[in-house]
Design a protein around this motif. Structure first.
Motif, PDB file in Angstrom:
ATOM      1  N   VAL A  74       0.941  -0.889   0.510  1.00  0.00           N
ATOM      2  CA  VAL A  74       0.349   0.254  -0.011  1.00  0.00           C
ATOM      3  C   VAL A  74       0.909   1.142   0.078  1.00  0.00           C
ATOM      4  N   GLY A  75       0.415   2.016  -0.376  1.00  0.00           N
ATOM      5  CA  GLY A  75       0.943   3.412  -0.044  1.00  0.00           C
ATOM      6  C   GLY A  75      -0.096   4.220   0.692  1.00  0.00           C
ATOM      7  N   ARG A  76      -1.119   4.900   0.399  1.00  0.00           N
ATOM      8  CA  ARG A  76      -1.899   5.079   1.954  1.00  0.00           C
ATOM      9  C   ARG A  76      -3.024   4.442   1.554  1.00  0.00           C
ATOM     10  N   VAL A  77      -3.196   3.627   3.477  1.00  0.00           N
ATOM     11  CA  VAL A  77      -4.989   3.256   3.071  1.00  0.00           C
ATOM     12  C   VAL A  77      -5.637   3.527   5.071  1.00  0.00           C
ATOM     13  N   ILE A  78      -6.415   2.704   4.242  1.00  0.00           N
ATOM     14  CA  ILE A  78      -7.067   3.266   5.536  1.00  0.00           C
ATOM     15  C   ILE A  78      -7.101   1.877   6.452  1.00  0.00           C
ATOM     16  N   LEU A  79      -6.965   2.480   7.944  1.00  0.00           N
ATOM     17  CA  LEU A  79      -6.467   1.009   8.431  1.00  0.00           C
ATOM     18  C   LEU A  79      -7.929   0.598   9.256  1.00  0.00           C
ATOM     19  N   GLU A  80      -8.342  -0.254   9.174  1.00  0.00           N
ATOM     20  CA  GLU A  80      -9.019  -1.315  10.027  1.00  0.00           C
ATOM     21  C   GLU A  80      -8.758  -1.966  11.064  1.00  0.00           C
ATOM     22  N   ASN A  81      -9.474  -2.227  12.110  1.00  0.00           N
ATOM     23  CA  ASN A  81      -9.752  -2.529  13.766  1.00  0.00           C
ATOM     24  C   ASN A  81      -8.972  -4.434  13.562  1.00  0.00           C
ATOM     25  N   GLY A  82      -7.562  -4.727  13.805  1.00  0.00           N
ATOM     26  CA  GLY A  82      -7.332  -6.101  13.385  1.00  0.00           C
ATOM     27  C   GLY A  82      -6.745  -6.284  11.998  1.00  0.00           C
ATOM     28  N   ASP A  83      -5.914  -4.885  11.557  1.00  0.00           N
ATOM     29  CA  ASP A  83      -5.383  -5.067  10.444  1.00  0.00           C
ATOM     30  C   ASP A  83      -4.420  -5.681  10.872  1.00  0.00           C
ATOM     31  N   ALA A  84      -3.237  -6.733   9.398  1.00  0.00           N
ATOM     32  CA  ALA A  84      -1.915  -6.876  10.314  1.00  0.00           C
ATOM     33  C   ALA A  84      -0.983  -5.908   8.904  1.00  0.00           C
ATOM     34  N   ILE A  85      -0.055  -5.182   9.720  1.00  0.00           N
ATOM     35  CA  ILE A  85       0.853  -3.784   9.301  1.00  0.00           C
ATOM     36  C   ILE A  85       2.154  -5.028   9.403  1.00  0.00           C
ATOM     37  N   GLN A  86       2.971  -5.182   7.835  1.00  0.00           N
ATOM     38  CA  GLN A  86       4.362  -5.983   8.275  1.00  0.00           C
ATOM     39  C   GLN A  86       5.365  -4.612   7.389  1.00  0.00           C
ATOM     40  N   ILE A  87       6.438  -4.683   8.481  1.00  0.00           N
ATOM     41  CA  ILE A  87       7.504  -3.176   7.903  1.00  0.00           C
ATOM     42  C   ILE A  87       8.404  -4.462   8.264  1.00  0.00           C
ATOM     43  N   GLY A  88       8.975  -4.680   7.250  1.00  0.00           N
ATOM     44  CA  GLY A  88      10.048  -5.575   6.955  1.00  0.00           C
ATOM     45  C   GLY A  88       9.773  -7.346   7.908  1.00  0.00           C
ATOM     46  N   PRO A  89      10.791  -7.322   8.654  1.00  0.00           N
ATOM     47  CA  PRO A  89      10.137  -8.476   9.471  1.00  0.00           C
ATOM     48  C   PRO A  89       9.433  -8.466  10.552  1.00  0.00           C
ATOM     49  N   PHE A  90       8.456  -7.152  11.001  1.00  0.00           N
ATOM     50  CA  PHE A  90       7.870  -7.340  11.699  1.00  0.00           C
ATOM     51  C   PHE A  90       6.379  -7.441  11.305  1.00  0.00           C
ATOM     52  N   ILE A  91       5.068  -7.915  11.814  1.00  0.00           N
ATOM     53  CA  ILE A  91       4.255  -7.837  11.605  1.00  0.00           C
ATOM     54  C   ILE A  91       3.308  -7.341  13.130  1.00  0.00           C
ATOM     55  N   ILE A  92       2.819  -6.044  12.691  1.00  0.00           N
ATOM     56  CA  ILE A  92       1.939  -5.688  13.355  1.00  0.00           C
ATOM     57  C   ILE A  92       0.654  -5.498  13.588  1.00  0.00           C
ATOM     58  N   THR A  93      -0.203  -5.531  14.549  1.00  0.00           N
ATOM     59  CA  THR A  93      -1.597  -6.365  14.619  1.00  0.00           C
ATOM     60  C   THR A  93      -1.914  -4.853  15.151  1.00  0.00           C
ATOM     61  N   VAL A  94      -3.085  -3.890  14.616  1.00  0.00           N
ATOM     62  CA  VAL A  94      -4.007  -3.049  14.573  1.00  0.00           C
ATOM     63  C   VAL A  94      -4.983  -3.354  15.791  1.00  0.00           C
ATOM     64  N   VAL A  95      -4.970  -2.146  17.008  1.00  0.00           N
ATOM     65  CA  VAL A  95      -6.376  -2.263  17.785  1.00  0.00           C
ATOM     66  C   VAL A  95      -7.010  -0.887  17.825  1.00  0.00           C
ATOM     67  N   ILE A  96      -8.153  -0.681  17.444  1.00  0.00           N
ATOM     68  CA  ILE A  96      -8.322   1.092  17.725  1.00  0.00           C
ATOM     69  C   ILE A  96      -9.402   1.473  18.280  1.00  0.00           C
ATOM     70  N   ASN A  97      -9.088   2.305  18.589  1.00  0.00           N
ATOM     71  CA  ASN A  97      -9.462   2.624  20.110  1.00  0.00           C
ATOM     72  C   ASN A  97     -10.330   4.359  19.617  1.00  0.00           C
ATOM     73  N   ILE A  98     -11.576   4.453  19.034  1.00  0.00           N
ATOM     74  CA  ILE A  98     -12.246   5.617  19.068  1.00  0.00           C
ATOM     75  C   ILE A  98     -13.037   6.517  20.325  1.00  0.00           C
ATOM     76  N   GLU A  99     -12.617   7.663  20.757  1.00  0.00           N
ATOM     77  CA  GLU A  99     -13.388   7.961  21.360  1.00  0.00           C
ATOM     78  C   GLU A  99     -14.621   8.795  21.353  1.00  0.00           C
ATOM     79  N   THR A 100     -15.399   9.533  21.704  1.00  0.00           N
ATOM     80  CA  THR A 100     -17.047   9.666  21.752  1.00  0.00           C
ATOM     81  C   THR A 100     -16.628  10.877  20.862  1.00  0.00           C
ATOM     82  N   ILE A 101     -16.874  12.301  20.566  1.00  0.00           N
ATOM     83  CA  ILE A 101     -17.119  13.487  20.038  1.00  0.00           C
ATOM     84  C   ILE A 101     -16.894  13.887  21.612  1.00  0.00           C
ATOM     85  N   THR A 102     -16.468  15.319  21.759  1.00  0.00           N
ATOM     86  CA  THR A 102     -17.116  16.146  22.720  1.00  0.00           C
ATOM     87  C   THR A 102     -16.797  17.742  22.863  1.00  0.00           C
ATOM     88  N   GLU A 103     -16.392  17.760  21.839  1.00  0.00           N
ATOM     89  CA  GLU A 103     -16.909  19.332  21.133  1.00  0.00           C
ATOM     90  C   GLU A 103     -17.844  19.526  19.778  1.00  0.00           C
TER      91      GLU A 103
END
Length: 643
Positions: A74-103
């Motif tokens: 990918v060059g630019r991509v929207i990530l989803e909860n649980g996506d796997a990012i591979q950078i070199g030998p590293f595989i990184i799992t994504v967990v997203i937390n979005i807080e509520t709009i406060t203002e």
């Protein structure tokens, strides 16, 4: 504005799980000033950046060697909860937390744009440029509650479906559970299976193919362990024998009959061909209406509802950048999510991190056909790690190639010699040429009688010890590959080395070298090979699975000493009962709960126990599988008629 945070999970070169959580933006790369420093040869100094954009998480690749998300560059991509990012030998799992709009969002003066028209020199004020409307967070903020009100869910904008029975995973564990439900009288319209592969054996087949088990090769299973047939009769052996008779292959049919009658005393234990197993599952899937039950979905989170059910947040986004989020409410849940990831030995992980070499150091479950293709063309030396069933299959594959190119050497690296097998009471497993034999990953005798009773009534710590002794790393006692080992040792093209690995490196000449230290020799030993195949297995730690880790952390669930789910004797997940609602599980994540169920027979066993307990608890529309109904349902199975 909405506050967005990420939790990133990965494994360091020493095999230790790592976690990072902080607000965006986050930078990743080799330079020490990155938010997360990842050191490896093919990782750029400032490799990638994660930032918020209109309540999305966006990954931007800044590297020359590329970044993969779920296996795609990918060059630019929207990530989803649980996506796997591979950078070199590293595989990184994504967990997203979005807080509520406060203002409230307001327009500033700079949101007004003035446009000059050259023709008539008239100034016009253009309409205000509004920011893109924020996409609602997912899972929704209501998931922050331990008991989610149904009314609050229905007041939201997300599509909501309801079902009585829901299984998550969509693989063989889900398929067998659904099969039991259908046979016990549950209509297909009352069941939903969420998963990411349309075929229930899709992930399993991929692992088989990667570990060199093709359609004509045989699985490590017996004739009566049938994912497509809860009765186990006729088993795969009788069916294969019938195919041979229909094809007038009299000698082959007679050989199969003899094998089934005399196994394992006078002949090898019968094991089915993988292609036959998958074809049988396809037939049963059509019979029970699996295509109507299965839906594509990646489950993000599970919460209890205030009315004694469960709500599941899942995404149906595949390749589109516009996410499709939905909710599913169910009375009863079943989790069969399988292994979270492929495991690589720490020293091999460190080598891949430092060099970015994914070609010459591979896991047996990764795609690695290129290794065998190169051996066939050029010959060479392979260093094999692991001593279980996968390692034995890799050795068989190497032997097959060696019959076409004899210039192949196999170095089998083992940590310690094994002179005697595990024993329990007066029973002891046979060891031959450093291989420990057991027909399957779990003794058939332990599925019933005193052995099963002993296991189920043992305290948790004693139960885990029994599972380790009765199971463990073993392989089948097959004449063909035992002959391969004996021949290889005698001819010298297969040899064994023992020692603890110090490091894996490239020497000055560019050769791939594994440096070990033997227990009885003071000096280091250097083993040179063209490639290394790691056949030590898969990751089964529950914290490596984002969905299960979220459940455990949110509801403070207990886990076993081996980091598996804590389950009751009927495979109900301890701590998640919600009034009449129940969550059950099966597969590797429940392995140390009661029995070793990472097998066809184990999945059948777990499904039978959980479905029967549901019936006893008064689950709607479920009928008892008594002898009369069981016979009637078997006749329908034999005739290919829907339950």
């Amino acid at each position: 504005m909405a506050g967005i945070t990420l939790r990133l999970h990965w494994t360091d070169p020493n095999g230790h799980p790592q976690k990072y959580e902080d607000p965006l933006p986050i930078t990743l790369g080799r330079h020490k000033d990155n938010t997360i420093q990842l050191e490896a040869q093919k990782i750029s100094r400032w490799h990638a950046r994660l930032e918020a954009s209109d309540d999305d998480i966006v990954l931007i690749d800044n590297s020359s060697n590329g970044t993969l998300v779920n296996g795609r560059r990918v060059g630019r991509v929207i990530l989803e909860n649980g996506d796997a990012i591979q950078i070199g030998p590293f595989i990184i799992t994504v967990v997203i937390n979005i807080e509520t709009i406060t203002e409230e969002q307001t327009l500033s003066d700079t949101d007004l744009v003035e446009v000059t028209l050259a023709d008539d020199d008239e100034l016009l004020s253009a309409p205000p440029v509004l920011p893109s409307p924020p996409r609602p967070p997912f899972p929704p903020p209501i998931f922050d509650r331990a008991l989610v009100p149904i009314e609050a869910l229905r007041a939201g904008d997300l599509p909501i479906d309801e079902t009585t029975y829901l299984t998550i995973g969509g693989g063989l564990g889900s398929f067998i559970w659904v099969d039991y439900l259908r046979i016990c009288g549950i209509a297909a319209g009352s069941i939903v299976a969420l998963g990411q592969t349309e075929k229930p054996y899709g992930n399993y087949q991929r692992l088989c193919l990667n570990s060199q088990i093709k359609a004509h090769d045989r699985l490590r299973s017996n004739s009566e362990s049938c994912p497509d047939n809860i009765w186990g009769w006729p088993g795969y052996g009788l069916r294969e024998m019938g195919q041979a008779l229909n094809g007038r292959q009299w000698r082959r049919a007679a050989g199969l009959g003899w094998q089934l009658l005399t196994e394992p005393i006078f002949d090898n234990t019968y094991t089915p061909r993988s292609g036959d197993v998958f074809a049988a599952i396809d037939r049963e899937a059509g019979r029970i209406g699996w295509p109507q039950i299965w839906r594509y979905g990646r489950v993000r989170s599970i919460r209890k509802t205030a009315d004694g059910r469960y709500v599941v947040a899942y995404s149906q986004t595949q390749k589109s950048t516009d996410p499709i989020h939905k909710l599913m409410i169910a009375n009863y849940l079943h989790l069969a999510v399988g292994y979270p990831a492929i495991r690589l030995l720490p020293d091999l992980q460190a080598y891949r991190q430092q060099t970015g070499d994914f070609t010459h150091v591979v896991n047996a479950y990764e795609p690695h056909a290129h290794v065998y293709e190169q051996l066939l063309e050029q010959g060479g030396a392979i260093l094999l790690r692991g001593r279980g069933i996968v390692a034995s299959r890799i050795l068989e594959r190497l032997y097959e190639i060696r019959t076409r190119n004899p210039h192949i050497v196999v170095i089998h690296l083992l940590r310690t010699p094994k002179s005697a097998g595990a024993h329990f009471g007066r029973a002891q497993r046979l060891v031959e040429n450093q291989w420990e034999f057991q027909r399957f990953n779990w003794p058939l005798g332990a599925w019933g009688g005193p052995a099963r009773s002993k296991l189920e009534h043992a305290p948790p710590d004693q139960r885990e010890k029994l599972i380790m002794v009765w199971g463990g790393t073993t392989t089948a006692k097959r004449k063909s590959w035992r002959h391969i080992v004996q021949t290889g040792l005698a001819e010298g093209w297969y040899r064994q080395s023992f020692g603890a690995v110090q490091r894996v490196e490239r020497d000055e000449a560019g050769a791939l070298v594994t440096v070990i230290r033997s227990h009885d020799l003071p000096q280091e030993i250097r083993l040179t090979a063209d490639a290394i195949i790691d056949a030590t297995g898969l990751i089964s730690h529950v914290s490596s699975h984002p969905l299960l880790n979220d459940l455990i952390e949110y509801y403070k669930l207990s886990t076993t000493a081996h980091h598996h789910l804590d389950v009751a004797g009927d495979f109900e997940l301890v701590g998640l009962r919600n009034g009449p609602g129940r969550i059950y599980t099966s597969g590797i994540m429940a392995q140390f709960g009661y029995v070793a169920i990472d097998s066809f027979l184990g999945l059948n066993y777990a499904a039978q126990r959980s479905v029967e307990r549901l019936r006893q608890a008064g689950a709607p529309d479920m009928r008892s599988l008594n002898p009369i109904r069981s016979l009637a349902q078997w006749l329908r199975w034999a005739g290919g008629v829907a339950p």
